[in-house]
Design an enzyme around this catalytic site. Structure first.
Site, mmCIF file in Angstrom:
data_model
loop_
_atom_site.group_PDB
_atom_site.id
_atom_site.type_symbol
_atom_site.label_atom_id
_atom_site.label_comp_id
_atom_site.label_asym_id
_atom_site.label_seq_id
_atom_site.Cartn_x
_atom_site.Cartn_y
_atom_site.Cartn_z
ATOM 1 N N GLU A 1 10.181 28.185 -14.494
ATOM 2 C CA GLU A 1 10.068 26.431 -13.432
ATOM 3 C C GLU A 1 8.774 26.239 -13.030
ATOM 4 O OE1 GLU A 1 10.543 26.101 -8.703
ATOM 5 O OE2 GLU A 1 11.506 27.697 -9.541
ATOM 6 N N ASP B 1 6.929 23.140 -14.406
ATOM 7 C CA ASP B 1 6.340 22.127 -13.065
ATOM 8 C C ASP B 1 4.971 21.306 -13.537
ATOM 9 O OD1 ASP B 1 5.629 21.143 -10.561
ATOM 10 O OD2 ASP B 1 4.184 22.132 -10.762
ATOM 11 N N ASP C 1 14.899 22.872 -9.611
ATOM 12 C CA ASP C 1 14.507 24.114 -10.512
ATOM 13 C C ASP C 1 14.566 24.323 -11.841
ATOM 14 O OD1 ASP C 1 12.879 24.283 -7.767
ATOM 15 O OD2 ASP C 1 13.315 26.440 -7.755
ATOM 16 N N GLU D 1 12.887 22.134 -13.696
ATOM 17 C CA GLU D 1 11.517 22.033 -14.820
ATOM 18 C C GLU D 1 11.988 23.348 -15.489
ATOM 19 O OE1 GLU D 1 9.014 21.204 -10.564
ATOM 20 O OE2 GLU D 1 9.697 23.167 -10.468
#
Length: 233
Positions: free
Chosen positions: A47, A51, A120, A123
């Protein structure tokens, strides 16, 4: 669902065949599941990477394609495109909720619908694709999946504060008393689900749910705004 079938179904949803299927399995594994197993990785590190990959791809796209926009405006638009709600929309499109590995306790308290968990996971999947196939594959994958969200953000169609937008719409011709009524709540104290209706006088404009009063009110306002805009089309 066994691991092999689970991975194959998600690959089909994504339109991506992984060289290393373990990366995808890790991307859909929540910490609550890994904590109950031995030697199982979960998706928080992915995650973190995803991002940054998402931010880079979206930033580059906006920089190259919106030459008339200032740095400040591009930053605001990017924030809308990569925000938790936008990622949640992508997760719903992929139907991730039913595939995430999580503990029974997490599942019973609404984990498969929780915005943060699903966002999450998106990502983490982006990071898994980046690691497995490289940036040249990840970039078009991200842009194709986020195309509609990018267009909506650049057309000012994405709103983070729907309560304010609803208030502005309703009070264009003067003050109107808007009420948010908590209809009910259910679930254990640590994972309550709230049901809210937004009303003017005795008329219900919209209804929404959420795992906090604030979230349920925002979702009720969002539905009300959509209902109003639908009538005006």
């Amino acid at each position: 669902m066994d691991k092999r079938r689970q991975v194959k179904e998600i690959e089909y949803k994504l339109g991506v065949i992984f060289k290393d299927e373990n990366l995808l399995f890790t991307a859909i594994t929540h910490s609550s599941y890994a904590n109950q197993k031995k030697n199982i990785e979960f998706n928080e590190r992915l995650e973190f990477l995803g991002d940054s990959v998402l931010q880079l791809v979206i930033t580059e796209y906006l920089y190259l394609n919106y030459l008339d926009k200032s740095e400040g405006e591009l930053s605001r638009k990017r924030a809308l495109i990569v925000c938790e709600n936008s990622l949640f929309d992508i997760a719903q499109k992929w139907q991730l909720g039913k595939y995430i590995n999580m503990s029974k306790g997490e599942e019973l308290t609404g984990g498969r619908e929780r915005v943060s968990i699903l966002a999450d996971c998106v990502e983490a999947i982006i990071a898994a694709i980046y690691l497995d196939r490289g940036i040249d594959f990840a970039k078009p994958f991200i842009l194709s999946n986020f195309r509609a969200i990018i267009d909506r953000a650049m057309s000012d169609e994405i709103v983070l504060d729907y309560k304010t937008k609803l208030q502005e719409k309703l009070q264009e011709n003067g003050e109107i008393n808007i009420n948010y009524n908590l209809v009910k709540y259910e679930g254990p104290p640590h994972r309550r689900k709230f049901y809210t209706e937004v009303m003017i006088e005795d008329k219900i404009l919209g209804a929404g749910t959420g795992y906090s009063k604030k979230e349920s009110e925002q979702n009720a306002a969002k539905e009300a705004v959509k209902n109003m805009e639908g009538k005006n089309e």
